[in-house]
Design a protein around this motif. Sequence first.
Motif, PDB file in Angstrom:
ATOM      1  N   GLU A 103      -1.755  10.365  14.841  1.00  0.00           N
ATOM      2  CA  GLU A 103      -1.681   8.907  14.820  1.00  0.00           C
ATOM      3  C   GLU A 103      -2.179   8.362  16.152  1.00  0.00           C
ATOM      4  O   GLU A 103      -1.638   8.671  17.211  1.00  0.00           O
ATOM      5  N   VAL A 104      -3.243   7.578  16.072  1.00  0.00           N
ATOM      6  CA  VAL A 104      -3.906   7.001  17.239  1.00  0.00           C
ATOM      7  C   VAL A 104      -4.002   5.495  17.052  1.00  0.00           C
ATOM      8  O   VAL A 104      -4.247   5.011  15.951  1.00  0.00           O
ATOM      9  N   VAL A 105      -3.806   4.764  18.138  1.00  0.00           N
ATOM     10  CA  VAL A 105      -3.985   3.310  18.113  1.00  0.00           C
ATOM     11  C   VAL A 105      -5.190   2.978  18.980  1.00  0.00           C
ATOM     12  O   VAL A 105      -5.246   3.371  20.143  1.00  0.00           O
ATOM     13  N   LEU A 106      -6.167   2.295  18.398  1.00  0.00           N
ATOM     14  CA  LEU A 106      -7.299   1.761  19.141  1.00  0.00           C
ATOM     15  C   LEU A 106      -7.207   0.252  18.993  1.00  0.00           C
ATOM     16  O   LEU A 106      -7.419  -0.284  17.907  1.00  0.00           O
ATOM     17  N   ALA A 107      -6.824  -0.400  20.073  1.00  0.00           N
ATOM     18  CA  ALA A 107      -6.658  -1.858  20.041  1.00  0.00           C
ATOM     19  C   ALA A 107      -7.764  -2.499  20.872  1.00  0.00           C
ATOM     20  O   ALA A 107      -7.965  -2.141  22.033  1.00  0.00           O
ATOM     21  N   VAL A 108      -8.463  -3.430  20.276  1.00  0.00           N
ATOM     22  CA  VAL A 108      -9.598  -4.089  20.912  1.00  0.00           C
ATOM     23  C   VAL A 108      -9.245  -5.546  21.167  1.00  0.00           C
ATOM     24  O   VAL A 108      -8.829  -6.261  20.258  1.00  0.00           O
ATOM     25  N   ARG A 109      -9.414  -5.940  22.422  1.00  0.00           N
ATOM     26  CA  ARG A 109      -9.148  -7.333  22.771  1.00  0.00           C
ATOM     27  C   ARG A 109     -10.270  -8.208  22.236  1.00  0.00           C
ATOM     28  O   ARG A 109     -11.440  -7.841  22.285  1.00  0.00           O
ATOM     29  N   GLY A 110      -9.918  -9.341  21.739  1.00  0.00           N
ATOM     30  CA  GLY A 110     -10.908 -10.310  21.287  1.00  0.00           C
ATOM     31  C   GLY A 110     -11.330 -11.212  22.429  1.00  0.00           C
ATOM     32  O   GLY A 110     -11.318 -10.823  23.593  1.00  0.00           O
ATOM     33  N   THR A 111     -11.678 -12.426  22.114  1.00  0.00           N
ATOM     34  CA  THR A 111     -12.177 -13.365  23.106  1.00  0.00           C
ATOM     35  C   THR A 111     -11.066 -13.791  24.055  1.00  0.00           C
ATOM     36  O   THR A 111     -10.060 -14.355  23.638  1.00  0.00           O
TER      37      THR A 111
END
Length: 126
Positions: A76-84
């Motif tokens: 289980e991996v979390v890849l969180a990408v910030r938006g603007t």
Amino acid sequence: HRYQRGVDVRMVNDLFDALQFAHLAYAGTEEKIRDGLDSFKDRYELVFYDPESEPGKPSHYLALKKGQSRWSNELEVVLAVRGTNSLTDVFTDLLIAPTDYRGGKAHDGVVRSGQYLAKKHGKLLK
């Protein structure tokens, strides 16, 4: 309403966790992200954080769920990408020309960002 099916509580909890992971992408510091990851029922370890962004290269973090078996076929991996969140992020937003993607069209800035993340972390996630 009595004619509606029940709500899947596990799904609601998973959606709430996903929202919290996304919110942490805006935390601004590695320490705040680590503290936020420690607040989950299941603990997560921050393994990568890039607070900076460039057009097509978004700020993001990668976390692994603690206590997973190294012999398991799944991780289980979390890849969180910030938006603007900054002027630099706006430049990614402005890359709005439609581009071919998987038989359709997609936002060029989003495709470039996804390709960057896949290239950067692809070997780790395979």
